[in-house]
Design a protein around this motif. Sequence first.
Motif, PDB file in Angstrom:
ATOM      1  N   PHE A   1       0.845  -1.191   0.000  1.00 16.27           N
ATOM      2  CA  PHE A   1       0.000   0.000   0.000  1.00 16.27           C
ATOM      3  C   PHE A   1       0.880   1.240   0.000  1.00 16.27           C
ATOM      4  N   PHE A   2       0.754   2.036  -1.046  1.00 17.76           N
ATOM      5  CA  PHE A   2       1.487   3.281  -1.187  1.00 17.76           C
ATOM      6  C   PHE A   2       0.718   4.387  -0.456  1.00 17.76           C
ATOM      7  N   PRO A   3       1.311   5.568  -0.291  1.00 17.24           N
ATOM      8  CA  PRO A   3       0.616   6.632   0.443  1.00 17.24           C
ATOM      9  C   PRO A   3      -0.780   6.971  -0.077  1.00 17.24           C
ATOM     10  N   GLU A   4      -1.021   6.793  -1.343  1.00 15.36           N
ATOM     11  CA  GLU A   4      -2.352   7.103  -1.894  1.00 15.36           C
ATOM     12  C   GLU A   4      -3.347   5.956  -1.726  1.00 15.36           C
ATOM     13  N   ASP A   5      -2.900   4.832  -1.188  1.00 12.42           N
ATOM     14  CA  ASP A   5      -3.756   3.661  -1.012  1.00 12.42           C
ATOM     15  C   ASP A   5      -4.300   3.595   0.416  1.00 12.42           C
ATOM     16  N   VAL A   6      -5.559   3.912   0.573  1.00 18.71           N
ATOM     17  CA  VAL A   6      -6.198   3.869   1.893  1.00 18.71           C
ATOM     18  C   VAL A   6      -6.638   2.429   2.129  1.00 18.71           C
ATOM     19  N   HIS A   7      -6.222   1.875   3.267  1.00 13.72           N
ATOM     20  CA  HIS A   7      -6.435   0.457   3.536  1.00 13.72           C
ATOM     21  C   HIS A   7      -6.855   0.224   4.990  1.00 13.72           C
ATOM     22  N   ALA A   8      -7.528  -0.896   5.218  1.00 17.88           N
ATOM     23  CA  ALA A   8      -8.011  -1.268   6.557  1.00 17.88           C
ATOM     24  C   ALA A   8      -7.522  -2.687   6.860  1.00 17.88           C
ATOM     25  N   PRO A   9      -6.358  -2.812   7.512  1.00 13.81           N
ATOM     26  CA  PRO A   9      -5.823  -4.138   7.803  1.00 13.81           C
ATOM     27  C   PRO A   9      -6.577  -4.838   8.932  1.00 13.81           C
ATOM     28  N   LEU A  10      -6.305  -6.131   9.062  1.00 14.02           N
ATOM     29  CA  LEU A  10      -6.861  -6.970  10.139  1.00 14.02           C
ATOM     30  C   LEU A  10      -8.374  -7.094  10.062  1.00 14.02           C
ATOM     31  N   GLY A  11      -8.888  -7.185   8.860  1.00 14.73           N
ATOM     32  CA  GLY A  11     -10.321  -7.384   8.679  1.00 14.73           C
ATOM     33  C   GLY A  11     -10.760  -8.821   8.923  1.00 14.73           C
ATOM     34  N   THR A  12      -9.810  -9.702   9.190  1.00 21.68           N
ATOM     35  CA  THR A  12     -10.133 -11.096   9.461  1.00 21.68           C
ATOM     36  C   THR A  12     -10.772 -11.239  10.841  1.00 21.68           C
ATOM     37  N   GLU A  13     -11.515 -12.306  11.033  1.00 20.82           N
ATOM     38  CA  GLU A  13     -12.127 -12.597  12.338  1.00 20.82           C
ATOM     39  C   GLU A  13     -11.210 -13.474  13.193  1.00 20.82           C
ATOM     40  N   GLY A  14     -10.352 -14.247  12.541  1.00 18.04           N
ATOM     41  CA  GLY A  14      -9.522 -15.213  13.260  1.00 18.04           C
ATOM     42  C   GLY A  14      -8.161 -14.653  13.625  1.00 18.04           C
ATOM     43  N   TYR A  15      -7.314 -15.559  14.112  1.00 16.78           N
ATOM     44  CA  TYR A  15      -5.942 -15.179  14.456  1.00 16.78           C
ATOM     45  C   TYR A  15      -5.091 -15.164  13.200  1.00 16.78           C
ATOM     46  N   ILE A  16      -4.114 -14.287  13.202  1.00 16.00           N
ATOM     47  CA  ILE A  16      -3.235 -14.124  12.051  1.00 16.00           C
ATOM     48  C   ILE A  16      -1.817 -13.849  12.543  1.00 16.00           C
ATOM     49  N   HIS A  17      -0.860 -14.371  11.800  1.00 18.01           N
ATOM     50  CA  HIS A  17       0.558 -14.062  12.026  1.00 18.01           C
ATOM     51  C   HIS A  17       1.014 -13.353  10.764  1.00 18.01           C
TER      52      HIS A  17
END
Length: 152
Positions: free
Chosen positions: A124-140
């Motif tokens: 994601f570059f500066p112009e890319d608005v993003h929302a991480p961790l949209g998962t319901e489960g555990y993530i590494h």
Amino acid sequence: MILDRLENAMRYAPVHPGFEAAFHFLKQNSLNGFKEGKDQIDGDRLFALALTTKGKGRQDARLESHRRYIDLQYTLEGSDFIGYEIKSACIPDEKGYDCESDIEFYANSPTVWLAVPAGSFAIFFPEDVHAPLGTEGYIHKVVIKVAVEWDR
């Protein structure tokens, strides 16, 4: 924004001078494992943040963007869902840009969700608005921060 698998990473190395070292770090450490926390790769220009956490779910994942750093988000275990929205359609929240943390949050919700399964990365570059961790489960996952300005 870029979404692909780690085995294809080097095709993106020419996009930014820090990407080759970032991908090398991911490939080398994917074999040995990642320790939780921060790893310096090239000082403040290039560093990695490894975390194991429960996702926030799509309802609670917040849109964000950065000005000084490009986010390279790599999923090691689990599957992340990362929201995306066009920056011109985003409404900054009342706090505005936090220069110290290099983050700006937005009041609206993503209209697109990207699956980023284990072995995949999203950039994601500066112009890319993003929302991480949209998962319901555990993530590494590992987030590599790549400085936009890359002077030697």
